[in-house]
Structure formats: structure tokens, C-alpha cells
Design a protein around this motif. Structure first.
Motif, PDB file in Angstrom:
ATOM      1  N   GLY A   4       0.802  -1.216   0.000  1.00  0.00           N
ATOM      2  CA  GLY A   4       0.000   0.000   0.000  1.00  0.00           C
ATOM      3  C   GLY A   4       0.831   1.261   0.000  1.00  0.00           C
ATOM      4  O   GLY A   4       0.340   2.342  -0.292  1.00  0.00           O
ATOM      5  N   SER A   5       2.123   1.149   0.343  1.00  0.00           N
ATOM      6  CA  SER A   5       2.966   2.332   0.399  1.00  0.00           C
ATOM      7  C   SER A   5       3.299   2.873  -0.977  1.00  0.00           C
ATOM      8  O   SER A   5       3.833   3.948  -1.118  1.00  0.00           O
ATOM      9  N   GLN A   6       2.968   2.103  -2.047  1.00  0.00           N
ATOM     10  CA  GLN A   6       3.282   2.553  -3.393  1.00  0.00           C
ATOM     11  C   GLN A   6       2.612   3.882  -3.702  1.00  0.00           C
ATOM     12  O   GLN A   6       3.170   4.715  -4.404  1.00  0.00           O
ATOM     13  N   ALA A   7       1.386   4.101  -3.199  1.00  0.00           N
ATOM     14  CA  ALA A   7       0.655   5.319  -3.492  1.00  0.00           C
ATOM     15  C   ALA A   7       0.823   6.369  -2.399  1.00  0.00           C
ATOM     16  O   ALA A   7       0.260   7.451  -2.494  1.00  0.00           O
ATOM     17  N   MET A   8       1.588   6.063  -1.377  1.00  0.00           N
ATOM     18  CA  MET A   8       1.778   6.998  -0.275  1.00  0.00           C
ATOM     19  C   MET A   8       2.629   8.179  -0.713  1.00  0.00           C
ATOM     20  O   MET A   8       3.654   8.022  -1.369  1.00  0.00           O
ATOM     21  N   ARG A   9       2.201   9.377  -0.367  1.00  0.00           N
ATOM     22  CA  ARG A   9       2.970  10.564  -0.724  1.00  0.00           C
ATOM     23  C   ARG A   9       4.235  10.645   0.134  1.00  0.00           C
ATOM     24  O   ARG A   9       4.250  10.226   1.283  1.00  0.00           O
ATOM     25  N   HIS A  10       5.271  11.230  -0.456  1.00  0.00           N
ATOM     26  CA  HIS A  10       6.611  11.166   0.131  1.00  0.00           C
ATOM     27  C   HIS A  10       7.233  12.560   0.168  1.00  0.00           C
ATOM     28  O   HIS A  10       7.304  13.243  -0.854  1.00  0.00           O
ATOM     29  N   ILE A  11       7.699  12.982   1.342  1.00  0.00           N
ATOM     30  CA  ILE A  11       8.410  14.244   1.486  1.00  0.00           C
ATOM     31  C   ILE A  11       9.868  13.976   1.834  1.00  0.00           C
ATOM     32  O   ILE A  11      10.169  13.157   2.706  1.00  0.00           O
ATOM     33  N   PHE A  12      10.767  14.654   1.141  1.00  0.00           N
ATOM     34  CA  PHE A  12      12.210  14.545   1.350  1.00  0.00           C
ATOM     35  C   PHE A  12      12.660  15.839   2.027  1.00  0.00           C
ATOM     36  O   PHE A  12      12.457  16.939   1.491  1.00  0.00           O
ATOM     37  N   ILE A  13      13.267  15.709   3.207  1.00  0.00           N
ATOM     38  CA  ILE A  13      13.574  16.866   4.053  1.00  0.00           C
ATOM     39  C   ILE A  13      15.080  16.956   4.290  1.00  0.00           C
ATOM     40  O   ILE A  13      15.713  15.986   4.702  1.00  0.00           O
ATOM     41  N   THR A  14      15.653  18.139   4.054  1.00  0.00           N
ATOM     42  CA  THR A  14      17.043  18.366   4.447  1.00  0.00           C
ATOM     43  C   THR A  14      17.058  19.120   5.773  1.00  0.00           C
ATOM     44  O   THR A  14      16.102  19.799   6.133  1.00  0.00           O
ATOM     45  N   GLY A  15      18.167  18.986   6.494  1.00  0.00           N
ATOM     46  CA  GLY A  15      18.233  19.596   7.815  1.00  0.00           C
ATOM     47  C   GLY A  15      17.240  18.961   8.759  1.00  0.00           C
ATOM     48  O   GLY A  15      16.641  19.631   9.613  1.00  0.00           O
TER      49      GLY A  15
END
Length: 273
Positions: A4-15
Motif C-alpha cells: 500500500g505504500s506505493q501510493a503513499m505521498r513522500h516528502i524529502f527533508i534536508t536539515g
């Protein structure tokens, strides 16, 4: 990771090892997002992961000054999240303060490299990933109230934050046809470890002390996290965080002469030239 994680939105965070990056990671994680946190501080990253609810999280050590390292980190994070990156939060930054004549070359270079080159590298490296998840993907850059007006002792830091706002405006125009949102957030003084620093090697007094003595507001870091959420889901270009940033933006627009006088008066009280 389940299918189910295939459709999960993903945020990439620096710091993401502390402060604003950590707060944003916790905020998005609590709302069902896959969260990747990056930083040079591996111990801090592990502490952040421990605060994120759920199992959809990932960390990767990243020095934002290293352009090649960006490609490795993004590919690794996208793979961990099922092949997608929906939001790049360009947040890594350092505070540098003090009279320009007192700053060392290393202090100037570090601030420019992390606060400015790191943002440009991040946007460039994330672009193909954001293309694939557009429309609705987003690049959010951390600017500052110091990017609204410059004050005494803030020349290098303000230069980077004015630039970050300009980058957002340029990429907003450049990427709009592809459905990629671009924005900057402009916090004032936020409750983060940066306030416990002194700005540069020649200072002994903490930034926090100077802020409080000036009667300025320190905004809870959770307010920044909510603002990043609003930026991802909204359509504004610049987002102001905290009463100080909002008052300063209003004054700079409608009373620029008064702002200039206040900055000069403040410099005199602090012993500036």
C-alpha cells in the motif's frame, strides 16, 4: 514496507536532524506521509526517526554542499518510498551573523554553500522526481524574515535568504507549466537550536538573548511545520511565519523609510558602524 505504500505521498527533508526539519518530519508523518530526513548529523537523524509516528520513514546522511551526494540520496530515498518523491523541502541552513569585517572566509563560504548552493543543488536534483509526481508535487524552500529586509550584522545570511526567495520566484515561473508548485517559507525567530548559537566566532552572547532583549517574538517550531503543510497544499508563493515576519513584511512594503531608520538605530545601539 507493505504494498500500500506505493501510493503513499513522500516528502524529502534536508536539515532533518533538529529544529524546523524535525518538526516538519513529525507533522507530515503523523498525517500518513512517507518521510525521508537527511542531514550531516546521523545521531540527530536517528532521534528524529524515533519521533515520527508509524513505520514509513527513512534517513540518509547528506551534505547539501555535495552535488553528487544529492543524486545518491534522492535515488535511495525514492527506492525506499516505492519509487516516488512528491515534495522536496529544502530546509538545511546555518545562521551567520556579525559585522562583515569580522567574519572569516570560512564563515562566509559555509553560509553561502549551505544556505544557497544547497538550495540550488536540491532543486536541480529533485526536479526529475517532482516531474514524475506532478501535478501536485512541490518544492518548498526555507527562507527567512532576513530575506525580507537586511539588518546590521546580517549581510551574508540575508544575502542567502533574499536569494532563496528569488529562487522560489524563478522556479515558480519555470516549473508552473509542468504542474510543480514552488514556494518559500519566511520564518522570523523560531524556537530551534539556532537561537542558542552566537552567530559567529567573535560573539559570546546567544542569539536568543539578543532577541528577547529586543522584545521580539519567538515562534513555536510547530507553526512552521503547519506552514510547510499549507505551502504543499496551497498556491501562494511566499509564506510568512510568526508575528515578527508578518509585521516586518507589512512595514517594508508600506513604510520602507521607517524600517530603514529602525535598522540604522538598532545598529547604533549594538555598536554597529
Amino acid at each position: 514496507m507493505n504494498s500500500g505504500s506505493q501510493a503513499m505521498r513522500h516528502i524529502f527533508i534536508t536539515g532533518g536532524a533538529s529544529g524546523i526539519g524535525r518538526a516538519v518530519a513529525v507533522y507530515f508523518g503523523a498525517r500518513g506521509w512517507f518521510v525521508t530526513v537527511t542531514d550531516v548529523n546521523v545521531t540527530g537523524l536517528q532521534d528524529t526517526l524515533g519521533l515520527i509516528e508509524g513505520g514509513f520513514k527513512y534517513s540518509h546522511q547528506l551534505d547539501v554542499r555535495d552535488r553528487d551526494a544529492w543524486d545518491v540520496a534522492l535515488e535511495s530515498a525514492a527506492t525506499a518510498a516505492g519509487g516516488r518523491i512528491d515534495v522536496m523541502f529544502n530546509n538545511a541552513g546555518i545562521g551567520t551573523g556579525g559585522a562583515l569585517s569580522d567574519l572569516t572566509k570560512d564563515e562566509i563560504d559555509a553560509c553561502l554553500d549551505i544556505n544557497l548552493r544547497g538550495v540550488l543543488y536540491g532543486g536541480q536534483a529533485a526536479y526529475p522526481y517532482l516531474q514524475r509526481t506532478a501535478p501536485g508535487s512541490a518544492l518548498v524552500n526555507t527562507a527567512s524574515a532576513a530575506g525580507i529586509t537586511g539588518g546590521s550584522g546580517m549581510s551574508v545570511y540575508s544575502a542567502t535568504k533574499f536569494a532563496v526567495r528569488g529562487i522560489a520566484e524563478s522556479l515558480d515561473a519555470e516549473w508552473a507549466p509542468e504542474g510543480i508548485k514552488v514556494s518559500s517559507i519566511c520564518p522570523s525567530f523560531i524556537e530551534t537550536p539556532l537561537l542558542d548559537g552566537t552567530g559567529h566566532h567573535g560573539e559570546n552572547e546567544q542569539i536568543r538573548t539578543r532577541v528577547l532583549e529586543a522584545g521580539l517574538e519567538i515562534t513555536p517550531v510547530e507553526e512552521v511545520a503547519k506552514t510547510v503543510w499549507d505551502a504543499v497544499h496551497g498556491d501562494d508563493l511566499h509564506y510568512l511565519v510568526g508575528k515578527t515576519a508578518k509585521k516586518l513584511n507589512f512595514a517594508k512594503r508600506w513604510m520602507p523609510g521607517r524600517v530603514r531608520k529602525q535598522q540604522r538605530d538598532a545598529a547604533g545601539l549594538l555598536g554597529g558602524n
